[in-house]
Design a protein around this motif. Structure first.
Motif: not given
Length: 202
Positions: A63-85
């Motif tokens: 679960f921790e890996a999924i949560s971290r991946d979600h943050y890196d993909l969609f939420e990280a303020p810098k270096g976000r990998k996949a903007y959901p908008w």
């Protein structure tokens, strides 16, 4: 695929996908996925196989890996990998609340739809759009659902899915993206929806 006989199953599947993209991962939410994924409806020839692949990826990932991946993909303020908008992809300066977002807001108003959001955020989030599509399907508003697909979602969603595939560190998000894109393309083909071609900037 005939939409009418599968309407309830299709709407429920879209709701599940909407929640998985929109909400931060929750351990209880992910644990509850096992049953619906094992009973995924025959929405396209590959749907059940792709649902099983998602279930396998989920069971094999902490679960921790999924949560971290979600943050890196969609939420990280810098270096976000996949903007959901959507408007990030459709505006030349990658702006939120840009023209495509405002056009989608107008479409929602025409359908009498609105979201109760906890923050001032764009409504063209992939999760919110999947939720809107689920609602329109459930309400048998197929013309509006086709407009949402062809005019507002599919013109940019493929690029988002590419970004997730390229940037995800877990098989879970790659499998989720594959399942979601396959379902949307199945709907496109079943309804023969023309997809608006627009330039993308991200």
């Amino acid at each position: 695929m005939q939409i009418a006989p599968m309407r309830a199953e299709l709407s429920a599947a879209l709701e599940i996908l909407a929640s998985l993209f929109y909400r931060r991962p929750d351990a209880d939410q992910l644990a509850a996925l096992a049953e619906p994924l094992s009973q995924w409806p025959e929405l396209g020839s590959q749907g059940p196989d792709q649902a099983r692949a998602l279930a396998t990826a989920l069971s094999a990932t902490e679960f921790e890996a999924i949560s971290r991946d979600h943050y890196d993909l969609f939420e990280a303020p810098k270096g976000r990998k996949a903007y959901p908008w959507g408007s990030v992809y459709t505006h030349k300066d990658n702006l939120l609340f840009a023209d495509s977002c405002r056009a989608y807001q107008a479409f929602l108003r025409e359908q009498g739809m609105q979201f109760e959001l906890t923050a001032n955020e764009p409504v063209d989030h992939i999760g919110l759009m999947l939720g809107a599509l689920a609602h329109l399907v459930a309400q048998q508003q197929d013309d509006a659902a086709q407009t949402l697909l062809g005019e507002h979602l599919l013109p940019w969603a493929g690029r988002l899915f590419e970004c997730v595939q390229e940037g995800a560190s877990t098989a879970y998000y790659r499998a989720l993206t594959t399942l979601t894109e396959s379902l949307l393309l199945t709907l496109r083909d079943s309804w023969a929806v023309p997809v608006r071609i627009i330039p993308l900037y991200k």
